[in-house]
Scaffold this motif. Structure first.
Motif, PDB file in Angstrom:
ATOM      1  N   GLN A   1     -28.181  48.474 120.219  1.00 32.52           N
ATOM      2  CA  GLN A   1     -28.891  48.009 121.404  1.00 32.52           C
ATOM      3  C   GLN A   1     -27.920  47.347 122.380  1.00 32.52           C
ATOM      4  OE1 GLN A   1     -32.265  48.529 122.159  1.00 32.52           O
ATOM      5  NE2 GLN A   1     -31.423  47.915 124.144  1.00 32.52           N
ATOM      6  N   ALA A   2     -26.970  46.573 121.836  1.00 35.15           N
ATOM      7  CA  ALA A   2     -25.969  45.937 122.695  1.00 35.15           C
ATOM      8  C   ALA A   2     -25.107  46.991 123.388  1.00 35.15           C
ATOM      9  CB  ALA A   2     -25.096  44.988 121.880  1.00 35.15           C
ATOM     10  N   LEU A   3     -24.786  48.063 122.685  1.00 33.99           N
ATOM     11  CA  LEU A   3     -24.017  49.135 123.310  1.00 33.99           C
ATOM     12  C   LEU A   3     -24.827  49.823 124.410  1.00 33.99           C
ATOM     13  CD1 LEU A   3     -22.267  50.874 120.262  1.00 33.99           C
ATOM     14  CD2 LEU A   3     -21.314  49.172 121.825  1.00 33.99           C
ATOM     15  N   SER A   4     -26.107  50.055 124.159  1.00 33.93           N
ATOM     16  CA  SER A   4     -26.968  50.673 125.174  1.00 33.93           C
ATOM     17  C   SER A   4     -27.061  49.799 126.414  1.00 33.93           C
ATOM     18  CB  SER A   4     -28.375  50.919 124.603  1.00 33.93           C
ATOM     19  OG  SER A   4     -28.353  51.889 123.586  1.00 33.93           O
ATOM     20  N   ASP A   5     -27.141  48.481 126.192  1.00 33.00           N
ATOM     21  CA  ASP A   5     -27.257  47.532 127.306  1.00 33.00           C
ATOM     22  C   ASP A   5     -25.913  47.250 127.972  1.00 33.00           C
ATOM     23  OD1 ASP A   5     -29.935  47.401 126.694  1.00 33.00           O
ATOM     24  OD2 ASP A   5     -29.757  45.535 125.538  1.00 33.00           O
ATOM     25  N   LYS A   6     -24.835  47.799 127.391  1.00 37.73           N
ATOM     26  CA  LYS A   6     -23.481  47.510 127.885  1.00 37.73           C
ATOM     27  C   LYS A   6     -23.248  46.001 127.951  1.00 37.73           C
ATOM     28  CE  LYS A   6     -23.310  51.863 130.438  1.00 37.73           C
ATOM     29  NZ  LYS A   6     -24.454  52.385 129.664  1.00 37.73           N
ATOM     30  N   ASN A   7     -23.635  45.363 126.858  1.00 30.37           N
ATOM     31  CA  ASN A   7     -23.625  43.906 126.777  1.00 30.37           C
ATOM     32  C   ASN A   7     -22.663  43.446 125.689  1.00 30.37           C
ATOM     33  OD1 ASN A   7     -24.191  41.172 126.744  1.00 30.37           O
ATOM     34  ND2 ASN A   7     -26.148  41.417 125.663  1.00 30.37           N
TER      35      ASN A   7
ATOM     36  N   VAL B   1     -20.010  56.776 129.926  1.00 28.65           N
ATOM     37  CA  VAL B   1     -20.194  58.086 129.287  1.00 28.65           C
ATOM     38  C   VAL B   1     -21.519  58.159 128.530  1.00 28.65           C
ATOM     39  CG1 VAL B   1     -19.251  59.710 127.602  1.00 28.65           C
ATOM     40  CG2 VAL B   1     -17.721  58.464 129.127  1.00 28.65           C
ATOM     41  N   ILE B   2     -21.782  57.175 127.669  1.00 30.97           N
ATOM     42  CA  ILE B   2     -23.013  57.158 126.884  1.00 30.97           C
ATOM     43  C   ILE B   2     -24.053  56.321 127.617  1.00 30.97           C
ATOM     44  CG2 ILE B   2     -24.081  56.560 124.684  1.00 30.97           C
ATOM     45  CD1 ILE B   2     -22.084  58.732 124.323  1.00 30.97           C
ATOM     46  N   ALA B   3     -25.214  56.926 127.872  1.00 28.22           N
ATOM     47  CA  ALA B   3     -26.274  56.206 128.589  1.00 28.22           C
ATOM     48  C   ALA B   3     -27.069  55.303 127.663  1.00 28.22           C
ATOM     49  CB  ALA B   3     -27.203  57.202 129.275  1.00 28.22           C
ATOM     50  N   SER B   4     -27.349  55.782 126.437  1.00 28.81           N
ATOM     51  CA  SER B   4     -28.184  54.980 125.540  1.00 28.81           C
ATOM     52  C   SER B   4     -28.082  55.477 124.108  1.00 28.81           C
ATOM     53  CB  SER B   4     -29.649  55.037 125.991  1.00 28.81           C
ATOM     54  OG  SER B   4     -30.145  56.371 125.889  1.00 28.81           O
ATOM     55  N   TYR B   5     -28.504  54.609 123.180  1.00 30.80           N
ATOM     56  CA  TYR B   5     -28.604  54.923 121.757  1.00 30.80           C
ATOM     57  C   TYR B   5     -30.028  54.607 121.317  1.00 30.80           C
ATOM     58  CZ  TYR B   5     -23.493  54.639 121.897  1.00 30.80           C
ATOM     59  OH  TYR B   5     -22.164  54.834 122.197  1.00 30.80           O
ATOM     60  N   SER B   6     -30.523  55.369 120.362  1.00 32.18           N
ATOM     61  CA  SER B   6     -31.889  55.125 119.878  1.00 32.18           C
ATOM     62  C   SER B   6     -32.053  55.673 118.469  1.00 32.18           C
ATOM     63  CB  SER B   6     -32.905  55.784 120.816  1.00 32.18           C
ATOM     64  OG  SER B   6     -32.711  57.189 120.843  1.00 32.18           O
TER      65      SER B   6
ATOM     66  N   SER C   1     -27.438  56.692 111.068  1.00 35.54           N
ATOM     67  CA  SER C   1     -27.765  57.866 111.875  1.00 35.54           C
ATOM     68  C   SER C   1     -28.517  57.374 113.114  1.00 35.54           C
ATOM     69  CB  SER C   1     -28.610  58.860 111.081  1.00 35.54           C
ATOM     70  OG  SER C   1     -29.893  58.320 110.816  1.00 35.54           O
ATOM     71  N   TYR C   2     -28.322  58.044 114.221  1.00 40.16           N
ATOM     72  CA  TYR C   2     -28.956  57.632 115.471  1.00 40.16           C
ATOM     73  C   TYR C   2     -28.882  58.776 116.457  1.00 40.16           C
ATOM     74  CZ  TYR C   2     -24.017  56.956 116.550  1.00 40.16           C
ATOM     75  OH  TYR C   2     -22.661  57.151 116.704  1.00 40.16           O
ATOM     76  N   ASN C   3     -29.587  58.616 117.578  1.00 40.52           N
ATOM     77  CA  ASN C   3     -29.505  59.564 118.679  1.00 40.52           C
ATOM     78  C   ASN C   3     -28.759  58.905 119.833  1.00 40.52           C
ATOM     79  OD1 ASN C   3     -31.154  61.575 117.396  1.00 40.52           O
ATOM     80  ND2 ASN C   3     -32.913  60.298 117.843  1.00 40.52           N
ATOM     81  N   TYR C   4     -27.991  59.664 120.556  1.00 40.78           N
ATOM     82  CA  TYR C   4     -27.320  59.134 121.732  1.00 40.78           C
ATOM     83  C   TYR C   4     -27.460  60.133 122.875  1.00 40.78           C
ATOM     84  CZ  TYR C   4     -23.435  62.360 120.884  1.00 40.78           C
ATOM     85  OH  TYR C   4     -22.671  63.484 120.706  1.00 40.78           O
ATOM     86  N   ARG C   5     -27.417  59.621 124.089  1.00 38.49           N
ATOM     87  CA  ARG C   5     -27.616  60.463 125.272  1.00 38.49           C
ATOM     88  C   ARG C   5     -26.488  60.217 126.267  1.00 38.49           C
ATOM     89  NH1 ARG C   5     -30.032  59.695 130.084  1.00 38.49           N
ATOM     90  NH2 ARG C   5     -30.786  57.634 129.470  1.00 38.49           N
ATOM     91  N   TYR C   6     -25.895  61.307 126.747  1.00 42.75           N
ATOM     92  CA  TYR C   6     -24.850  61.202 127.758  1.00 42.75           C
ATOM     93  C   TYR C   6     -25.467  60.872 129.120  1.00 42.75           C
ATOM     94  CZ  TYR C   6     -21.383  63.323 124.627  1.00 42.75           C
ATOM     95  OH  TYR C   6     -20.521  63.573 123.594  1.00 42.75           O
ATOM     96  N   SER C   7     -24.729  60.132 129.917  1.00 40.61           N
ATOM     97  CA  SER C   7     -25.183  59.805 131.271  1.00 40.61           C
ATOM     98  C   SER C   7     -25.352  61.095 132.073  1.00 40.61           C
ATOM     99  CB  SER C   7     -24.160  58.906 131.969  1.00 40.61           C
ATOM    100  OG  SER C   7     -24.011  57.683 131.280  1.00 40.61           O
ATOM    101  N   GLY C   8     -26.508  61.214 132.743  1.00 39.78           N
ATOM    102  CA  GLY C   8     -26.774  62.396 133.547  1.00 39.78           C
ATOM    103  C   GLY C   8     -27.455  63.520 132.792  1.00 39.78           C
TER     104      GLY C   8
END
Length: 279
Positions: free
Chosen positions: A143-149, A173-178, A198-205
């Motif tokens: 969550q901290a990585l997703s928030d860029k925090n 590069v990475i927009a979010s993790y979930s 294990s997780y899902n990640y989404r690239y920006s754009g």
């Protein structure tokens, strides 16, 4: 004189007479020479055939795609604790301060979960259990990585440099993790654990999510507090990590993740081209 009227005998007639007299020896010598030549030729042919059969084939070069054993890199250095490599495709490794991770992306729609090893062994059993606390730790981490925090990583990772903090804050590069899910195995020592997340990640754009699998080493203080190790602490811990990665159910998890990851990329040519450009 008596010889006056006779013609002188020609030399070639003398040679013919010599050949005629010695013909059997000449034929014998020629026969022996033919046999020797045949033997030498046969040996050479057999030797050449044997050498061709025993020659080792040249190694086939391997392409870099989709078995990325390493994640695509971002320009900035990521706060990633040292990882043990899992031979599967991975998202860019620079955006995360993780134990040098071995990300094994595998495709699944955003809501889908990655296949898992023995659930009875790894799923949280009750609130306050090591499994549940480690699940909470990794959920907060991603969550901290997703928030860029980078401040959100304080207290989660045992070592976080100024460069790590900057990499997290500036990651584009990475927009979010979930969809974080953890699989917990005992480590080399008491209160230490080998963890697969294990997780899902989404690239920006991009709207499509990709699954991934990362290995961590986690340790606790015996009082319910846990941290992600920035490095595998010693050779015993490293050996234990390799032992866990070699378990049949973990190998199956890695294989399923890789297959899913490749399937998602095959269904989206634009996303596939972008992911390959990062490697």
């Amino acid at each position: 004189m008596e010889d006056k009227g006779k013609k002188p005998q020609r030399k070639e007639n003398a040679f013919r007479e010599w050949v005629s007299d010695n013909l059997r020896y000449i034929l014998l010598i020629l026969g022996i020479a033919v046999i020797i030549a045949a033997v030498i030729l046969g040996i050479r042919l057999i030797s050449g055939w044997s050498g061709g059969q025993n020659r080792e084939p040249q190694a086939v070069s391997q392409s870099k795609t989709p078995e990325p054993t390493q994640e695509p890199e971002e320009e900035t250095v990521t706060p990633t604790p040292e990882k043990t490599e899992i031979p599967t495709p991975t998202p860019e490794e620079t955006a995360e301060p993780t134990p040098e991770e071995t990300e094994t992306p595998a495709p699944t729609p955003e809501a889908a979960e990655t296949p898992k090893p023995s659930p009875a062994e790894t799923e949280p059993e009750e609130t306050g259990s090591p499994e549940q606390e480690i699940q909470n730790l990794l959920t907060a981490y991603y969550q901290a990585l997703s928030d860029k925090n980078p401040d959100g990583l304080s207290g989660l990772v045992d070592s976080l440099t100024a460069e790590d903090r900057q990499a997290v804050a500036e990651n584009q590069v990475i927009a979010s993790y979930s969809g974080v899910r953890t699989y917990v195995y005992a480590g080399a020592d008491e209160n230490s654990y080998v963890v697969l997340a294990s997780y899902n990640y989404r690239y920006s754009g991009y709207d499509q999510s990709l699954p991934a699998l990362t290995q961590f080493y986690v340790y606790g203080d015996g009082s319910g507090n846990y941290w992600l190790a920035s490095d595998v602490p010693d050779s015993a811990a490293a050996a234990r990590v390799q032992e866990v990665l070699g378990m049949p159910e973990v190998q199956q998890l890695i294989s399923d993740t890789r297959a899913a990851y490749e399937s998602v990329l095959d269904s989206d040519s634009s996303l596939k081209a972008y992911a390959e450009s990062l490697s």
